[in-house]
Design a protein around this motif. Structure first.
Motif, PDB file in Angstrom:
ATOM      1  N   LEU A 143       0.821  -1.203   0.000  1.00 50.81           N
ATOM      2  CA  LEU A 143       0.000   0.000   0.000  1.00 50.81           C
ATOM      3  C   LEU A 143       0.858   1.256   0.000  1.00 50.81           C
ATOM      4  CD1 LEU A 143      -2.852  -0.846   2.547  1.00 50.81           C
ATOM      5  CD2 LEU A 143      -2.967  -0.871   0.064  1.00 50.81           C
ATOM      6  N   THR A 144       1.926   1.258   0.787  1.00 49.09           N
ATOM      7  CA  THR A 144       2.804   2.423   0.888  1.00 49.09           C
ATOM      8  C   THR A 144       4.255   1.969   0.885  1.00 49.09           C
ATOM      9  OG1 THR A 144       2.947   2.434   3.301  1.00 49.09           O
ATOM     10  CG2 THR A 144       1.078   3.597   2.305  1.00 49.09           C
ATOM     11  N   ARG A 162     -10.988  -2.859  -4.065  1.00 45.99           N
ATOM     12  CA  ARG A 162      -9.961  -1.846  -3.872  1.00 45.99           C
ATOM     13  C   ARG A 162      -9.929  -1.366  -2.429  1.00 45.99           C
ATOM     14  NH1 ARG A 162     -11.869   2.056  -8.494  1.00 45.99           N
ATOM     15  NH2 ARG A 162     -13.777   0.939  -7.989  1.00 45.99           N
ATOM     16  N   ARG A 180      -3.946   6.974  -1.508  1.00 48.39           N
ATOM     17  CA  ARG A 180      -3.772   5.966  -2.549  1.00 48.39           C
ATOM     18  C   ARG A 180      -5.009   5.096  -2.617  1.00 48.39           C
ATOM     19  NH1 ARG A 180       1.184   2.324  -3.036  1.00 48.39           N
ATOM     20  NH2 ARG A 180       0.757   2.592  -5.248  1.00 48.39           N
ATOM     21  N   ALA A 181      -5.389   4.733  -3.835  1.00 51.47           N
ATOM     22  CA  ALA A 181      -6.386   3.698  -4.082  1.00 51.47           C
ATOM     23  C   ALA A 181      -5.640   2.521  -4.696  1.00 51.47           C
ATOM     24  CB  ALA A 181      -7.471   4.201  -5.026  1.00 51.47           C
ATOM     25  N   VAL A 182      -5.755   1.338  -4.097  1.00 54.00           N
ATOM     26  CA  VAL A 182      -4.932   0.195  -4.495  1.00 54.00           C
ATOM     27  C   VAL A 182      -5.815  -1.015  -4.766  1.00 54.00           C
ATOM     28  CG1 VAL A 182      -2.973  -1.265  -3.867  1.00 54.00           C
ATOM     29  CG2 VAL A 182      -3.098   1.069  -3.000  1.00 54.00           C
ATOM     30  N   SER A 183      -5.536  -1.702  -5.867  1.00 53.23           N
ATOM     31  CA  SER A 183      -6.171  -2.977  -6.179  1.00 53.23           C
ATOM     32  C   SER A 183      -5.073  -4.012  -6.382  1.00 53.23           C
ATOM     33  CB  SER A 183      -7.027  -2.857  -7.441  1.00 53.23           C
ATOM     34  OG  SER A 183      -6.203  -2.773  -8.588  1.00 53.23           O
ATOM     35  N   SER A 187      -2.650   0.958  -8.909  1.00 50.00           N
ATOM     36  CA  SER A 187      -2.939   1.948  -7.874  1.00 50.00           C
ATOM     37  C   SER A 187      -3.031   3.331  -8.484  1.00 50.00           C
ATOM     38  CB  SER A 187      -1.856   1.934  -6.793  1.00 50.00           C
ATOM     39  OG  SER A 187      -0.609   2.340  -7.334  1.00 50.00           O
ATOM     40  N   THR A 189      -2.503   7.483  -7.010  1.00 45.99           N
ATOM     41  CA  THR A 189      -1.974   8.225  -5.865  1.00 45.99           C
ATOM     42  C   THR A 189      -2.253   9.712  -6.010  1.00 45.99           C
ATOM     43  OG1 THR A 189      -0.188   6.610  -5.655  1.00 45.99           O
ATOM     44  CG2 THR A 189       0.076   8.675  -4.470  1.00 45.99           C
ATOM     45  N   ALA A 234      -8.059   2.692  -9.358  1.00 45.84           N
ATOM     46  CA  ALA A 234      -6.925   1.782  -9.372  1.00 45.84           C
ATOM     47  C   ALA A 234      -7.201   0.704 -10.404  1.00 45.84           C
ATOM     48  CB  ALA A 234      -6.723   1.163  -7.990  1.00 45.84           C
TER      49      ALA A 234
END
Length: 235
Positions: A143-144, A162, A180-183, A187, A189, A234
């Motif tokens: 994620l980060t 997500r 952030r949007a993450v799948s 992603s 940002t 994402a």
């Protein structure tokens, strides 16, 4: 469930009745530092995640020595409140500083952050509704790259598999508040800005949308800020 602090030791204990105080049925976690725990209601049972220094159900063993909470453990509730089953645990070797369970259609996201020098990178693993990793160890999503300590990070479920995350990232004199949007496949940002954010809260009220609130400054100079970001797609 209650969290009792004893001199020099912390223990997470599960009560066998949610309304009255009765003898303890299980002692799930123990460590020399404060532990983390989170839970989700899945269908008709609880899914529980916690950090601990020992493997599941060994905190009462005389041959164990409590240490920092370096393990992440998952439990699934059995037929009764006091009946829990260990489904997964991993020892990271370093203290767990962030731990959250987020809902998803086929189970949950397990979001963890483990100390690495002055940062706490956040990662997520998809797990089934019973707490078994889905696709693990092949699926571990970062994620980060690094959330600064103290880790004032916040996470929220988004639609279509997500996860959204708000966190403070280093660089320059003032940390940047990031979104952030993450799948599993990509992603998106956004840099919210250079703020001395001391607390964050994140929500996803609509698909591709993240709303973040944070406290900026300290003492009499502190203020509450709110921002809405759309089109956080994402891939």
């Amino acid at each position: 469930m209650n969290h009792e602090v004893f001199p020099g030791i912390h223990r997470l204990q599960l009560m066998n009745d949610g309304t009255t105080v009765k003898p303890l049925s299980s002692e799930l976690g123990c460590a020399t530092e404060a532990m983390l725990a989170d839970a989700l209601w899945k269908k008709d049972r609880f899914l529980l995640a916690l950090s601990s220094s020992r493997p599941p159900f060994t905190c009462n063993d005389d041959d164990g020595i409590d240490s920092e909470p370096t393990q992440v453990q998952l439990y699934w509730q059995g037929e009764t409140v006091g009946d829990v089953k260990a489904t997964f645990y991993m020892d990271h070797g370093k203290p767990v500083r962030f731990l959250k369970l987020l809902p998803r259609e086929t189970g949950a996201w397990l979001v963890t952050g483990v100390s690495q020098a002055h940062i706490v990178p956040l990662n997520m693993i998809p797990v089934t509704e019973h707490g078994f990793p889905g696709g693990f160890p092949g699926v571990l999503v970062q994620l980060t790259a690094g959330a600064l300590l103290p880790a004032y990070a916040s996470v929220a479920s988004m639609s279509d598999e997500r996860v959204g995350v708000a966190y403070a990232e280093g660089g320059g004199q003032v940390p940047h508040l990031m979104l952030r949007a993450v799948s599993l496949n990509g992603s998106a940002t956004a840099d919210v800005g250079s703020f001395l954010a001391t607390a964050t809260t994140l929500a996803s009220p609509a698909p591709d949308t993240l709303v973040v609130a944070w406290i900026e400054g300290s003492g009499a100079q502190s203020s509450l800020r709110l921002a809405r970001y759309q089109c956080m797609k994402a891939a």
